[in-house]
Design a protein around this motif. Sequence first.
Motif, PDB file in Angstrom:
ATOM      1  N   SER A  55     141.197  61.060  24.032  1.00 32.36           N
ATOM      2  CA  SER A  55     142.096  60.647  22.948  1.00 32.36           C
ATOM      3  C   SER A  55     142.569  59.210  23.146  1.00 32.36           C
ATOM      4  N   ILE A  56     142.711  58.778  24.407  1.00 32.42           N
ATOM      5  CA  ILE A  56     143.115  57.392  24.677  1.00 32.42           C
ATOM      6  C   ILE A  56     142.103  56.421  24.095  1.00 32.42           C
ATOM      7  N   GLU A  57     140.832  56.834  24.054  1.00 28.53           N
ATOM      8  CA  GLU A  57     139.761  55.982  23.518  1.00 28.53           C
ATOM      9  C   GLU A  57     139.502  56.227  22.041  1.00 28.53           C
ATOM     10  N   GLY A  58     140.335  57.070  21.402  1.00 31.60           N
ATOM     11  CA  GLY A  58     140.205  57.286  19.964  1.00 31.60           C
ATOM     12  C   GLY A  58     139.382  58.494  19.564  1.00 31.60           C
ATOM     13  N   PHE A  59     138.912  59.297  20.532  1.00 29.11           N
ATOM     14  CA  PHE A  59     138.152  60.507  20.220  1.00 29.11           C
ATOM     15  C   PHE A  59     139.117  61.694  20.304  1.00 29.11           C
ATOM     16  N   ARG A  60     139.569  62.163  19.164  1.00 26.53           N
ATOM     17  CA  ARG A  60     140.657  63.133  19.142  1.00 26.53           C
ATOM     18  C   ARG A  60     140.147  64.546  18.856  1.00 26.53           C
ATOM     19  N   VAL A  61     140.190  65.363  19.883  1.00 31.74           N
ATOM     20  CA  VAL A  61     139.851  66.782  19.789  1.00 31.74           C
ATOM     21  C   VAL A  61     140.953  67.537  20.520  1.00 31.74           C
ATOM     22  N   SER A  62     141.500  68.573  19.902  1.00 33.52           N
ATOM     23  CA  SER A  62     142.591  69.318  20.519  1.00 33.52           C
ATOM     24  C   SER A  62     142.128  69.999  21.804  1.00 33.52           C
ATOM     25  N   GLY A 200     137.558  52.658  30.699  1.00 35.52           N
ATOM     26  CA  GLY A 200     138.833  53.359  30.854  1.00 35.52           C
ATOM     27  C   GLY A 200     138.648  54.767  31.382  1.00 35.52           C
ATOM     28  N   ARG A 201     137.742  55.511  30.760  1.00 37.51           N
ATOM     29  CA  ARG A 201     137.506  56.891  31.201  1.00 37.51           C
ATOM     30  C   ARG A 201     136.902  56.931  32.600  1.00 37.51           C
TER      31      ARG A 201
END
Length: 378
Positions: A55-62, A200-201
């Motif tokens: 999510s920090i990189e903009g890939f948002r999955v719950s 980052g990851r």
Amino acid sequence: MLFPVPSLDAADRRVLDEVESMRHELRHQVRAVPVKWAEGLRKFLTADAVAASNSIEGFRVSTVDVADLMEGERDVEVSEENREETLAYQRMMTYIQTLHDVPDFSYGKGLLNGLHWMLQGHRHTAGKPAGQWRRGPVYVTDARDPSIAAYTGPDAHEVPGLMAELVDWLNAADEAHPLVRAAMAHLHLVSIHPWSDGNGRMSRSLQTLMIAREGVLAPEFSSIEAWLGRPGNTWEYYRELGARGPAYRPDQDVSGWIRFNLVAYHQQAQTVRNRLRRSGQVWTALADFAAGGRLDERVISALHEVALSGRVRRLRYEHAEGLSKQQAQRDLRDLVAAEVLESVGRTRARYYTPGPRFPTGALEVARTPMSLIDPYRT
């Protein structure tokens, strides 16, 4: 040249001692809980770390969708890009977790580039190669204005030398505490920015790997990636990295970065401890409910998943209890008939949520918010 490891002051040492105490306590608590329960918590924490770091990189999955994807579910409503990024990160994280007790382990260029290929191989192009040091400049753009470079990495020709220095540092022994070294490794790698993408990851994963190699607590319970992915913490993370300046300047004091990480370690340990305690209370309440309703003991794991995550899918219950598809379907169907669960969706996309007769006490415990303290303010 790498950043020098700063000395800790009295407050830093106190916070670090508290972190160590909580982590050792957690180690004993995890060993004392039922295997099924501990395994479920491990999977949740891994999914939470994957979801947060992406999510920090903009890939948002719950987190619950990440957990389903990790279990092998195909009918999860996420974009193909988010699915690929989630599964790639999960594969890399799974490998990192297996390295925690390898006896002849060492850090090296091959390991780091191999991990990067696991993460970015599906995006490999001639211009942005995966598993190889970058061949050109790299920029981190300002979140408020993408036309502004918030950070510019070292020149590409400097990367091989800097990474060789980092690998030597990773393999060397010094007097710094392992958690401090892990935080410094994160800063070193993200500042060198050796790849075209995924830095980052990779930096957060290297920190997780170093904590896992320390051996005090299983890697699933050690990562601070979930903490970093919380919105307020993410902005603090960006701010702390931004405080290092717009270019690579390793000749500076990075005490602020260490304090930021000590807060992260402390609050993540608080979070895991609270979740472990809450999970135990929910499990006890559901065990009493199952016994009173003459339900088979195995359904507790499905009800526990529903209470803590909001839903469960047949495949996850099937795997958790080692059941056949037919057995899992029958159990869930019986719980729906008893109004303990409600069925949502059709065929393979079906999942189950609390029904009218789901024990309210378990839900109240599961849904009670937890409080976290800032260790530097107490």
